[in-house]
Design a protein around this motif. Structure first.
Motif, PDB file in Angstrom:
ATOM      1  N   ASP A   9       9.306   0.239   0.742  1.00 30.40           N
ATOM      2  CA  ASP A   9       9.537   1.327  -0.220  1.00 30.40           C
ATOM      3  C   ASP A   9       9.013   0.961  -1.601  1.00 30.40           C
ATOM      4  O   ASP A   9       8.453   1.810  -2.306  1.00 30.40           O
ATOM      5  CB  ASP A   9      11.025   1.673  -0.301  1.00 30.40           C
ATOM      6  N   GLU A  10       9.180  -0.285  -2.013  1.00 34.60           N
ATOM      7  CA  GLU A  10       8.648  -0.721  -3.304  1.00 34.60           C
ATOM      8  C   GLU A  10       7.122  -0.727  -3.298  1.00 34.60           C
ATOM      9  O   GLU A  10       6.495  -0.371  -4.295  1.00 34.60           O
ATOM     10  CB  GLU A  10       9.192  -2.110  -3.669  1.00 34.60           C
ATOM     11  N   GLU A  11       6.539  -1.116  -2.173  1.00 34.56           N
ATOM     12  CA  GLU A  11       5.072  -1.082  -2.049  1.00 34.56           C
ATOM     13  C   GLU A  11       4.563   0.359  -2.165  1.00 34.56           C
ATOM     14  O   GLU A  11       3.559   0.625  -2.818  1.00 34.56           O
ATOM     15  CB  GLU A  11       4.619  -1.684  -0.712  1.00 34.56           C
ATOM     16  N   LYS A  12       5.279   1.296  -1.536  1.00 36.48           N
ATOM     17  CA  LYS A  12       4.878   2.706  -1.619  1.00 36.48           C
ATOM     18  C   LYS A  12       5.048   3.251  -3.040  1.00 36.48           C
ATOM     19  O   LYS A  12       4.210   4.026  -3.508  1.00 36.48           O
ATOM     20  CB  LYS A  12       5.687   3.544  -0.616  1.00 36.48           C
ATOM     21  N   LEU A  13       6.134   2.857  -3.718  1.00 43.11           N
ATOM     22  CA  LEU A  13       6.335   3.259  -5.114  1.00 43.11           C
ATOM     23  C   LEU A  13       5.198   2.746  -5.983  1.00 43.11           C
ATOM     24  O   LEU A  13       4.703   3.461  -6.857  1.00 43.11           O
ATOM     25  CB  LEU A  13       7.677   2.738  -5.633  1.00 43.11           C
ATOM     26  N   LEU A  14       4.765   1.536  -5.712  1.00 40.58           N
ATOM     27  CA  LEU A  14       3.646   0.953  -6.434  1.00 40.58           C
ATOM     28  C   LEU A  14       2.387   1.794  -6.232  1.00 40.58           C
ATOM     29  O   LEU A  14       1.642   2.056  -7.181  1.00 40.58           O
ATOM     30  CB  LEU A  14       3.424  -0.473  -5.936  1.00 40.58           C
ATOM     31  N   GLY A  15       2.165   2.266  -5.002  1.00 44.09           N
ATOM     32  CA  GLY A  15       1.012   3.123  -4.715  1.00 44.09           C
ATOM     33  C   GLY A  15       1.084   4.448  -5.446  1.00 44.09           C
ATOM     34  O   GLY A  15       0.084   4.912  -6.009  1.00 44.09           O
ATOM     35  N   THR A  70       3.485  -2.343   8.552  1.00 47.82           N
ATOM     36  CA  THR A  70       4.117  -3.490   7.885  1.00 47.82           C
ATOM     37  C   THR A  70       3.034  -4.275   7.154  1.00 47.82           C
ATOM     38  O   THR A  70       1.848  -4.010   7.320  1.00 47.82           O
ATOM     39  CB  THR A  70       4.856  -4.390   8.899  1.00 47.82           C
ATOM     40  N   ILE A  71       3.486  -5.231   6.352  1.00 41.67           N
ATOM     41  CA  ILE A  71       2.542  -6.050   5.592  1.00 41.67           C
ATOM     42  C   ILE A  71       3.214  -7.376   5.281  1.00 41.67           C
ATOM     43  O   ILE A  71       4.452  -7.451   5.171  1.00 41.67           O
ATOM     44  CB  ILE A  71       2.105  -5.337   4.297  1.00 41.67           C
ATOM     45  N   THR A 126      -5.978  -4.060  -5.258  1.00 41.59           N
ATOM     46  CA  THR A 126      -4.941  -4.771  -4.508  1.00 41.59           C
ATOM     47  C   THR A 126      -3.926  -3.795  -3.922  1.00 41.59           C
ATOM     48  O   THR A 126      -3.560  -3.898  -2.743  1.00 41.59           O
ATOM     49  CB  THR A 126      -4.228  -5.792  -5.423  1.00 41.59           C
ATOM     50  N   ILE A 127      -3.493  -2.841  -4.716  1.00 41.31           N
ATOM     51  CA  ILE A 127      -2.504  -1.858  -4.246  1.00 41.31           C
ATOM     52  C   ILE A 127      -3.083  -1.003  -3.133  1.00 41.31           C
ATOM     53  O   ILE A 127      -2.420  -0.732  -2.127  1.00 41.31           O
ATOM     54  CB  ILE A 127      -2.001  -1.001  -5.432  1.00 41.31           C
ATOM     55  N   ILE A 128      -4.347  -0.582  -3.278  1.00 37.68           N
ATOM     56  CA  ILE A 128      -4.987   0.227  -2.224  1.00 37.68           C
ATOM     57  C   ILE A 128      -5.077  -0.565  -0.926  1.00 37.68           C
ATOM     58  O   ILE A 128      -4.762  -0.049   0.156  1.00 37.68           O
ATOM     59  CB  ILE A 128      -6.375   0.718  -2.681  1.00 37.68           C
ATOM     60  N   GLN A 129      -5.507  -1.820  -1.009  1.00 38.54           N
ATOM     61  CA  GLN A 129      -5.619  -2.644   0.192  1.00 38.54           C
ATOM     62  C   GLN A 129      -4.267  -2.786   0.880  1.00 38.54           C
ATOM     63  O   GLN A 129      -4.167  -2.665   2.115  1.00 38.54           O
ATOM     64  CB  GLN A 129      -6.170  -4.029  -0.156  1.00 38.54           C
ATOM     65  N   ARG A 130      -3.239  -3.030   0.127  1.00 38.28           N
ATOM     66  CA  ARG A 130      -1.911  -3.210   0.706  1.00 38.28           C
ATOM     67  C   ARG A 130      -1.377  -1.895   1.278  1.00 38.28           C
ATOM     68  O   ARG A 130      -0.758  -1.878   2.334  1.00 38.28           O
ATOM     69  CB  ARG A 130      -0.955  -3.802  -0.324  1.00 38.28           C
ATOM     70  N   THR A 131      -1.630  -0.794   0.582  1.00 38.28           N
ATOM     71  CA  THR A 131      -1.164   0.509   1.064  1.00 38.28           C
ATOM     72  C   THR A 131      -1.867   0.901   2.365  1.00 38.28           C
ATOM     73  O   THR A 131      -1.231   1.418   3.289  1.00 38.28           O
ATOM     74  CB  THR A 131      -1.392   1.585  -0.016  1.00 38.28           C
ATOM     75  N   VAL A 132      -3.172   0.657   2.451  1.00 38.89           N
ATOM     76  CA  VAL A 132      -3.919   0.965   3.679  1.00 38.89           C
ATOM     77  C   VAL A 132      -3.383   0.140   4.838  1.00 38.89           C
ATOM     78  O   VAL A 132      -3.203   0.649   5.952  1.00 38.89           O
ATOM     79  CB  VAL A 132      -5.438   0.729   3.464  1.00 38.89           C
ATOM     80  N   LYS A 133      -3.105  -1.131   4.594  1.00 40.27           N
ATOM     81  CA  LYS A 133      -2.568  -1.988   5.656  1.00 40.27           C
ATOM     82  C   LYS A 133      -1.198  -1.485   6.121  1.00 40.27           C
ATOM     83  O   LYS A 133      -0.897  -1.495   7.316  1.00 40.27           O
ATOM     84  CB  LYS A 133      -2.487  -3.430   5.178  1.00 40.27           C
TER      85      LYS A 133
END
Length: 161
Positions: A68-74, A144-145, A131-138
């Motif tokens: 959820d924090e990763e998605k908020l970052l996106g 998961t990541i 970095t955020i795009i790469q993590r969001t795509v994964k």
């Protein structure tokens, strides 16, 4: 009658503006007053949204974030991009079509200093954005990541600061 109401409204606005300053009188009678105000307000609103979204990114980035924090970052990064685009478009209109015009801004050193800082800001924002795009795509592909490392979180924090 509609035209006498329009005349009265223009006369009233002109009289109110004249009591304040001559510049307001000119603005009240200008046909470009509303578009100029919209360009100015969207320019200022864009700046506020950029500050809020970068603050959100800065406060969210940490090692081992939840999904959820990763998605908020996106979402915050998308808002930064949208607001940055709005800032550029509204700034272009303010510098060319409204405000003091290109002849004024093109010879103003502070304007060019602001453009330099905007370029630096844009270049610095590439690292967190990529970095955020790469993590969001994964996350979207795999669901998961691996947790963000301490070093990556520290580097992103430094850039966002």
């Amino acid at each position: 009658s509609g035209s006498s109401q329009d005349n009265f409204r223009a006369l009233f606005l002109g009289a109110v503006a004249l009591t304040a300053t001559p510049e307001l009188a000119m603005a009240a009678s200008s046909p470009d007053a509303i578009p100029s105000a919209l360009a100015a307000y969207s320019h200022y609103l864009s700046i506020l949204v950029i500050v809020a979204s970068i603050m959100t990114e800065r406060l969210t980035v940490k090692p081992a974030m939840t999904i959820d924090e990763e998605k908020l970052l996106g979402v915050a990064d998308i808002m930064t991009g949208v607001a940055g685009t709005a800032l550029l478009v509204s700034g272009y209109y303010r510098a060319t079509a409204y405000g003091k015009g290109w002849d004024f801004y093109s010879h103003e050193p502070i304007f060019w200093l602001k453009m330099t800082f905007l370029g630096i800001f844009g270049a610095l924002s590439l690292f967190p954005t990529i970095t955020i795009i790469q993590r969001t795509v994964k996350i979207q592909q795999e669901g998961t990541i691996e947790p963000m490392s301490e070093a990556l979180a520290k580097r992103m924090t430094q850039v966002l600061n």
